[in-house]
Design an enzyme around this catalytic site. Sequence first.
Site, PDB file in Angstrom:
ATOM      1  N   ILE A  12      -2.629   1.524  -3.063  1.00  9.35           N
ATOM      2  CA  ILE A  12      -4.158   1.560  -3.021  1.00  9.35           C
ATOM      3  C   ILE A  12      -4.913   2.380  -2.462  1.00  9.35           C
ATOM      4  CG2 ILE A  12      -6.303   0.052  -2.799  1.00  9.35           C
ATOM      5  CD1 ILE A  12      -4.408  -2.474  -3.121  1.00  9.35           C
ATOM      6  N   ASP A  31      -1.798   6.786   8.618  1.00  9.02           N
ATOM      7  CA  ASP A  31      -0.818   6.212   8.154  1.00  9.02           C
ATOM      8  C   ASP A  31       0.316   6.268   8.848  1.00  9.02           C
ATOM      9  OD1 ASP A  31      -0.633   5.186   4.747  1.00  9.02           O
ATOM     10  OD2 ASP A  31       1.057   5.374   5.912  1.00  9.02           O
ATOM     11  N   LEU A  59      -1.096   2.280  13.722  1.00 11.94           N
ATOM     12  CA  LEU A  59      -2.383   1.528  14.351  1.00 11.94           C
ATOM     13  C   LEU A  59      -2.226   0.491  15.219  1.00 11.94           C
ATOM     14  CD1 LEU A  59      -5.615   2.063  13.892  1.00 11.94           C
ATOM     15  CD2 LEU A  59      -5.591   0.749  11.949  1.00 11.94           C
ATOM     16  N   SER A 124      -8.017 -10.124   0.620  1.00 13.18           N
ATOM     17  CA  SER A 124      -7.102 -10.577  -0.437  1.00 13.18           C
ATOM     18  C   SER A 124      -7.729 -12.047  -0.923  1.00 13.18           C
ATOM     19  CB  SER A 124      -5.721 -10.682  -0.032  1.00 13.18           C
ATOM     20  OG  SER A 124      -5.164 -11.550  -1.039  1.00 13.18           O
ATOM     21  N   TYR A 152       1.474 -13.959   5.576  1.00 10.76           N
ATOM     22  CA  TYR A 152       0.434 -12.590   5.149  1.00 10.76           C
ATOM     23  C   TYR A 152      -0.836 -13.061   4.913  1.00 10.76           C
ATOM     24  CZ  TYR A 152      -1.476  -9.737   1.620  1.00 10.76           C
ATOM     25  OH  TYR A 152      -2.413  -8.930   0.887  1.00 10.76           O
ATOM     26  N   LYS A 156      -4.709 -11.818   6.737  1.00  3.28           N
ATOM     27  CA  LYS A 156      -5.844 -11.367   6.127  1.00  3.28           C
ATOM     28  C   LYS A 156      -7.165 -12.363   6.227  1.00  3.28           C
ATOM     29  CE  LYS A 156      -4.506  -7.890   3.678  1.00  3.28           C
ATOM     30  NZ  LYS A 156      -4.829  -6.683   4.180  1.00  3.28           N
TER      31      LYS A 156
END
Length: 340
Positions: A12, A31, A59, A124, A152, A156
């Site tokens: 993305i 990244d 990060l 998401s 996961y 989010k």
Amino acid sequence: MRILLTGGAGYIGSHVALVLLEAGHDVLVLDDFSNSSREAIERVEELTGRSIDTIECDLADQAASSAALRDEAFDAVIHLAGLKAVGESVAQPSRYYRTNLVSTLNLLDIMAEHGVTKLVFSSSATVYSPAAEGVLNLDESQPSGTGITNPYGWTKAMNEQIIRDVQTGRPELEAVLLRYFNPVGAHPSGRIGEDPAGIPNNLMPFVTQVAIGRRDHLAVFGDQYPTHDGTGVRDYIHVMDLAEGHLAALDGLRPGVEAYNLGTGDGQSVLDIVKAFSAASGQEVRYEVVAPRPGDVARAVADPAKANRELGWRATRTIEDACRDSWAWQSQNPNGYAGR
Ligand code: UFG
């Protein structure tokens, strides 16, 4: 604006970078390249004729990321970096919570240090609670943050809450939470696209790998759902439409936190996708129906009206466009990016 794009080398992210550059913004990608490729960045540079500043950094490493960004100036942040494999998150929950939550916490601290107030976050559709009976298309007022079936998805939902709480303490923060439905397709040039490591978890890359001969056949996870043909229904959104949604979100930022669905509003079944892809590519996609995948729901389709109304954004590309562009990417790059 100069935009810090975390996770900008991924599937993305590379499309978002391209759309930002074409709109005249400058892009600083951060990244760690754990599931992405430098070649994607190079190809976006080729396609746009613009250069991208890139920082290789995890990060989730607070000291390293704060030091890496210390001398950088940026006006806004688009935060895509994170781990994203549902099944892997069930097997490795600590890694998922640590990576996805700590990254966001570090980023919010860095934004405060730099006095940056603009944030677009990659969320998401998985944050929605199981839909009540009779609800067909999910709008942003549907309950979220309960009944999520994997770590996961929880990361989010928790990141959304973290952003809301940080905004309460820092009212000048302007944040948008973009709830993606199912991104598919590629840039129409076929130069950038989805290049999953290992066996694909998601439907479209699995289908394209069957078509190119890397996999023998598709396993269709269940055909007894209460849908038009018994297979699961999702809202497949072209990745270029999704990327344009980030641009619209940047333009629509104002103090506070707003969630927006990025979806088409149309549902397609697994077998609809197999048929559409075969027609677009001219390739047969062999498949076999197997047991349902644990945690899957029968249907997840967006109501995208809020993004249309408030951001002036809507998906314009069709599933046929997405299948054609996915095939252009897969057939020109049978093994994905080199060195993967
Ligand atoms: N499917 C198959 N065979 C496969 C892969 C998928 O039949 O090999 C089916 C699934 O059962 C489902 C549909 O294809 O009905 C789509 O599955 P994906 O794995 O491509 O996508 P999901 O809808 O399960 O998950 C996606 C993202 C998640 C995100 C979720 C939010 O991968 O990151 O949407 O709804 F959380």
